[in-house]
Design a protein around this motif. Structure first.
Motif, mmCIF file in Angstrom:
data_model
loop_
_atom_site.group_PDB
_atom_site.id
_atom_site.type_symbol
_atom_site.label_atom_id
_atom_site.label_comp_id
_atom_site.label_asym_id
_atom_site.label_seq_id
_atom_site.Cartn_x
_atom_site.Cartn_y
_atom_site.Cartn_z
ATOM 1 N N VAL A 1 22.187 6.989 73.213
ATOM 2 C CA VAL A 1 22.917 5.793 73.639
ATOM 3 C C VAL A 1 24.334 5.937 73.100
ATOM 4 C CG1 VAL A 1 23.131 3.290 73.463
ATOM 5 C CG2 VAL A 1 20.871 4.335 73.714
ATOM 6 N N ILE A 2 25.290 5.985 74.024
ATOM 7 C CA ILE A 2 26.677 6.303 73.675
ATOM 8 C C ILE A 2 27.592 5.232 74.254
ATOM 9 C CG2 ILE A 2 28.532 8.008 73.929
ATOM 10 C CD1 ILE A 2 26.169 10.045 74.590
ATOM 11 N N ILE A 3 28.497 4.735 73.439
ATOM 12 C CA ILE A 3 29.556 3.870 73.955
ATOM 13 C C ILE A 3 30.900 4.517 73.655
ATOM 14 C CG2 ILE A 3 28.241 1.719 73.755
ATOM 15 C CD1 ILE A 3 29.970 1.063 71.243
ATOM 16 N N GLY A 4 31.851 4.263 74.517
ATOM 17 C CA GLY A 4 33.193 4.772 74.303
ATOM 18 C C GLY A 4 34.210 3.787 74.833
ATOM 19 N N GLU B 1 30.685 19.732 75.458
ATOM 20 C CA GLU B 1 30.964 21.115 75.061
ATOM 21 C C GLU B 1 30.709 21.312 73.569
ATOM 22 O OE1 GLU B 1 35.139 22.970 74.389
ATOM 23 O OE2 GLU B 1 34.723 23.186 76.531
ATOM 24 N N LYS B 2 31.020 20.299 72.769
ATOM 25 C CA LYS B 2 30.819 20.365 71.321
ATOM 26 C C LYS B 2 29.376 20.038 70.917
ATOM 27 C CE LYS B 2 35.091 21.147 69.775
ATOM 28 N NZ LYS B 2 35.437 22.327 68.944
ATOM 29 N N GLY B 3 28.535 19.682 71.893
ATOM 30 C CA GLY B 3 27.138 19.388 71.593
ATOM 31 C C GLY B 3 26.905 18.029 70.986
ATOM 32 N N LEU B 4 27.857 17.101 71.187
ATOM 33 C CA LEU B 4 27.737 15.778 70.582
ATOM 34 C C LEU B 4 26.963 14.797 71.446
ATOM 35 C CD1 LEU B 4 31.358 15.412 69.143
ATOM 36 C CD2 LEU B 4 29.282 16.178 67.974
ATOM 37 N N THR B 5 26.653 15.167 72.678
ATOM 38 C CA THR B 5 25.930 14.278 73.593
ATOM 39 C C THR B 5 24.710 15.010 74.136
ATOM 40 O OG1 THR B 5 27.282 15.015 75.470
ATOM 41 C CG2 THR B 5 28.055 13.096 74.249
ATOM 42 N N VAL B 6 23.545 14.399 73.982
ATOM 43 C CA VAL B 6 22.313 15.013 74.490
ATOM 44 C C VAL B 6 21.434 13.954 75.144
ATOM 45 C CG1 VAL B 6 22.305 16.900 72.798
ATOM 46 C CG2 VAL B 6 21.098 14.769 72.278
ATOM 47 N N LEU C 1 23.616 14.533 81.393
ATOM 48 C CA LEU C 1 22.652 15.170 80.488
ATOM 49 C C LEU C 1 21.441 14.282 80.211
ATOM 50 C CD1 LEU C 1 25.169 16.715 77.930
ATOM 51 C CD2 LEU C 1 23.763 17.966 79.586
ATOM 52 N N GLY C 2 21.302 13.194 80.968
ATOM 53 C CA GLY C 2 20.159 12.312 80.742
ATOM 54 C C GLY C 2 20.341 11.368 79.572
ATOM 55 N N ALA C 3 21.598 11.043 79.251
ATOM 56 C CA ALA C 3 21.904 10.061 78.211
ATOM 57 C C ALA C 3 22.307 8.749 78.873
ATOM 58 C CB ALA C 3 23.034 10.567 77.329
ATOM 59 N N PHE C 4 22.198 7.651 78.121
ATOM 60 C CA PHE C 4 22.815 6.396 78.566
ATOM 61 C C PHE C 4 24.176 6.328 77.910
ATOM 62 C CE2 PHE C 4 24.089 2.020 77.651
ATOM 63 C CZ PHE C 4 24.146 1.516 78.946
ATOM 64 N N SER C 5 25.215 6.379 78.707
ATOM 65 C CA SER C 5 26.567 6.296 78.151
ATOM 66 C C SER C 5 27.404 5.397 79.036
ATOM 67 C CB SER C 5 27.193 7.686 78.029
ATOM 68 O OG SER C 5 27.281 8.341 79.277
ATOM 69 N N THR C 6 28.226 4.575 78.398
ATOM 70 C CA THR C 6 28.995 3.600 79.161
ATOM 71 C C THR C 6 30.281 3.247 78.432
ATOM 72 O OG1 THR C 6 28.775 1.532 80.419
ATOM 73 C CG2 THR C 6 27.950 1.520 78.152
ATOM 74 N N GLY C 7 31.260 2.813 79.184
ATOM 75 C CA GLY C 7 32.520 2.397 78.602
ATOM 76 C C GLY C 7 32.460 0.968 78.102
ATOM 77 N N VAL C 8 33.193 0.700 77.031
ATOM 78 C CA VAL C 8 33.255 -0.650 76.454
ATOM 79 C C VAL C 8 34.698 -0.952 76.078
ATOM 80 C CG1 VAL C 8 30.894 -0.554 75.537
ATOM 81 C CG2 VAL C 8 32.822 0.169 74.090
#
Length: 418
Positions: free
Chosen positions: A114-117, A105-110, A128-135
């Motif tokens: 490559v996103i880790i959380g 919603e804030k536009g931080l992921t597109v 949204l077509g990103a690679f995001s995964t939990g760590v």
């Protein structure tokens, strides 16, 4: 798709399943439970600040507004770290939301990110077509300090979604059907790639829900191709450039499943694993399953479409005597939109309560803890033993439509039964 994103982030021409790589990160995410651990780990290896104050997001959301002294201390730790390091994307009470609804919603992921959380449902942003995964929190600490993370490149499973889903069939029904089909370890450390003409019938909220629960099948991540709807969403919410990656025609998949969405029925996951699924038709043939509480919200199903669906069923009706129905909009913006559309009025008139955005009862935090032997129909993502309270309590995972219908009848019911 995932392998192409990871190759680019690692500065390589290509990668293969099983290969170990070090990738540059576009975003590192933490919440009020996992961030304090990561902050202490950074102290241990004497990290001199963060790699990029704009590429870290800290979102206290699990026990926020603080439910007790311990949670207040956790949030204080995160808040002070954010101030010290001038973290741009720190969101707490008043501007907060459940992290996995808030960041897109804030536009931080597109697309292409490559996103880790340090939260297992970070896989949400694959919608949204990103690679995001939990760590884990240690990896989060290293990511905040260096802007890098190492990965073993996952293999991929392709899910071909075809056909148009019937009314009341949502992303939650689709992902519960898939988990019921392949099991909670059916995609263990795999990229779950969702393709096919059926995607055109899925809203962004549906896609976020499906990607969110990839982890419940053991997946490393879930990911969707970027179509016009996804591009429109990113253009509306973000000013960041995005990059679209598409799978090659001859891409190698470990398995391929084809699912005709037109054949799906409302699906409920019985205790105590998400794979223990039954359709509403199967449930009708059982003895009535009485319910004490219904929760509509979470990072899985607290978005505006979810609230609209629940309100459509609850409007002009009242929840069953003795029933507790808790509605939790996922972000402040969603809360405000729901208020402006009259959805909150509908919920309150139906006898429900509406909470400020929070993860709340999903993880047994607060705002709806279950007592001994109680049953809850919940739009959350996990129904493990003791997940929402007492170890003898039971959680039935369902869509907002089934949850709302069950609140009215007092038993697990489909939306066509009210």
């Amino acid at each position: 798709m995932t392998q192409k994103i990871l190759a680019a982030a690692a500065g390589l021409d290509k990668v293969e399943a099983g290969q170990l790589i070090e990738a540059n990160l576009d975003l590192v995410l933490g919440n009020d439970i996992t961030s304090p651990v990561a902050i202490k780990e950074m102290d241990k290896f004497n990290a001199k600040g963060v790699f990029n104050k704009d590429k870290i997001a800290l979102v206290p959301d699990h026990f926020v507004p603080n439910k007790d002294i311990k949670s207040a201390e956790h949030c204080k730790c995160v808040r002070e770290f954010a101030r010290r390091n001038e973290i741009t994307n720190y969101f707490e009470v008043g501007e907060m939301g459940i992290e996995h609804a808030l960041l897109p919603e804030k536009g931080l992921t597109v697309a292409g990110d490559v996103i880790i959380g340090a939260d297992s449902h970070t896989c949400t942003y694959g919608a949204l077509g990103a690679f995001s995964t939990g760590v884990g929190s240690t990896d989060m600490a290293a990511g905040m300090a260096t802007g890098k993370a190492w990965f073993k490149v996952p293999g991929a499973i392709r899910f071909v979604l075809t056909g148009k889903p019937a009314k009341w069939i949502s992303g939650k029904d689709i992902i519960l059907h898939i988990i019921g089909m392949i099991g909670v370890d059916g995609a263990l450390y795999k990229s779950m790639e969702f393709v096919g003409d059926g995607i055109a019938y899925l809203s962004m909220d549906d896609r976020f829900t499906i990607a969110n629960m990839a982890i419940e099948a053991g997946g490393k991540n879930g990911i969707f191709p970027v179509d016009e709807l996804a591009e429109s969403y990113m253009k509306e919410h973000s000013s960041r450039a995005y990059k679209i990656y598409t799978a090659d025609e001859d891409a190698v998949y470990d398995e391929t499943y084809t699912i005709d969405l037109s054949t799906l029925r409302p699906t409920v996951s019985f205790p105590h694993l998400p794979e223990n699924t039954h359709t509403i038709d199967e449930i009708k043939a059982m003895d009535d399953i009485r319910v004490d509480q219904v929760v509509i919200g979470s990072c899985t199903n607290g978005r505006l479409d979810d609230l609209r669906i629940a309100a459509e069923i609850l409007k002009g009706r009242h929840i069953a005597k003795g029933m507790r129905c808790i509605v939790i909009p996922a972000t402040q913006k969603i809360y405000l939109q729901a208020m402006e559309e009259g959805l909150l009025k509908t919920f309150i008139e139906a006898g429900a309560v509406v909470s400020t955005p929070t993860c709340g009862p999903c993880l047994g935090g607060y705002m709806g803890i279950l007592a001994e032997g109680e049953r809850c129909v919940s739009t959350t993502n996990r129904n493990f033993v003791g997940r929402m309270g007492h170890i003898t309590s039971e959680i039935y995972l369902a869509s907002p439509a089934v949850a709302a219908a069950s609140a009215i009848t007092g038993i697990i019911s489909g939306p066509d039964e009210v």
